[in-house]
Write an enzyme that holds these catalytic residues in place. Structure first.
Site: not given
Ligand code: AMP
Length: 280
Positions: A37, A61, A176, A185
């Site tokens: 993030h 979602q 990342v 994640s």
């Molecule tokens: P989330 O909080 O999981 O919904 O993710 C929010 C944003 O962060 C989304 O655009 C994801 O694709 C991005 N994101 C989450 N994990 C990663 C990662 N490991 N590398 C790059 N972007 C990420």
């Protein structure tokens, strides 16, 4: 750094910035922030004058049997990370701020959403496109940053922006990983130490596929089969391993155009996704 909880507060802040000709970037998240993030925040800072991070675990979602209630949350920690990362404002709405009790309007991307995670999670992308367009409308951003970790989501948002003439520029930022390769994640925290080790096989299998592709293999099945096997041998349950055309997210047999190797697998109860963009 400002914490904004209502639509009116965000609109007032955004109007004030826009009246000074400041370019606003939005980084939409579900919180429980990690370095993935923060890399998006960094990109946002490089390409805009002000950065808003939204933190909202979007109920629409999640399917009925998914992990909405279990999804990790820690606002105090997120607030601190955002502040340290130079974020200007955090939009942190309650679900009732985002959805009227009789909410009945949806944004539906009807093609790219049908395969991969869309096949396993039927309402997922309808929830994503709807909340993202709402966040764009609320924040009045000119730019938004999404991660390639959620490759299908990123391609669907691109399609939505194109199809609906949404006046927001998109940046798709690289995936990342942890030092050992596991894709970062928020859900990794659910993995036991043993599952965490097993899950590394997703990355190792992707690396193997990357090498096979680099050596000239263009047969999708030859990339997919060893990766599937590796995940299963490690004790994971494969949801899908597919090679899709980036343009359509439909399966390719011969990789003769830009493609996406996409993986979803369960380790224990935790569903993890990972991917590799294959450029020809
Ligand atoms: P989330 O909080 O999981 O919904 O993710 C929010 C944003 O962060 C989304 O655009 C994801 O694709 C991005 N994101 C989450 N994990 C990663 C990662 N490991 N590398 C790059 N972007 C990420």
């Amino acid at each position: 750094m400002k914490i904004l909880r209502s639509v009116d507060e965000v609109r007032a802040q955004s109007s004030a910035w826009r009246s000074r000709n400041l370019k606003i970037a939005l980084v939409p998240t579900m919180g429980y922030l990690h370095a993935g993030h923060l890399s998006l925040v960094q990109q946002a800072r490089e390409h805009a004058d002000r950065v808003i991070v939204s933190i909202f675990v979007n109920p629409t979602q999640f399917g009925p049997n998914e992990d909405l209630d279990r999804y990790p949350r820690d606002f105090a920690r997120d607030e601190q990370l955002c502040s340290q990362a130079g974020v200007d404002a955090v939009f942190y709405p309650e679900p009732a701020v985002m959805y009227a009790p009789d909410h009945s309007t949806w944004v539906l991307e009807d093609s790219l959403s049908q395969t991969l995670c869309g096949a396993s999670r039927p309402v997922h992308f309808r929830g994503v496109t709807t909340v993202v367009l709402k966040l764009f409308n609320i924040c009045g951003c000119q730019l938004a940053v999404f991660g390639r970790k959620d490759a299908q989501q990123a391609l669907i948002i691109q399609r939505m922006v194109r199809d609906l003439n949404v006046p927001v520029e998109l940046i798709l930022a690289p995936l990342v990983r942890e030092a050992d390769g596991l894709a970062l994640s928020s859900r990794n925290k659910f993995l036991s130490p043993e599952e965490r080790q097993q899950a590394l096989n997703i990355y190792k299998g992707i690396q193997q596929a990357k090498e096979t592709f680099r050596q000239g293999c263009r047969n999708a099945a030859e990339l997919i089969a060893p990766l599937r096997q590796r995940i299963t041998d490690a004790g994971g349950k494969v949801d899908y391993v597919e090679v899709m055309a980036q343009a359509t997210l439909r399966p390719l047999t011969a990789i003769d155009q830009p493609a996406l190797l996409a993986v979803a697998a369960f380790f224990g109860k935790t569903r993890l996704i990972d991917n590799l963009f294959l450029e020809v």
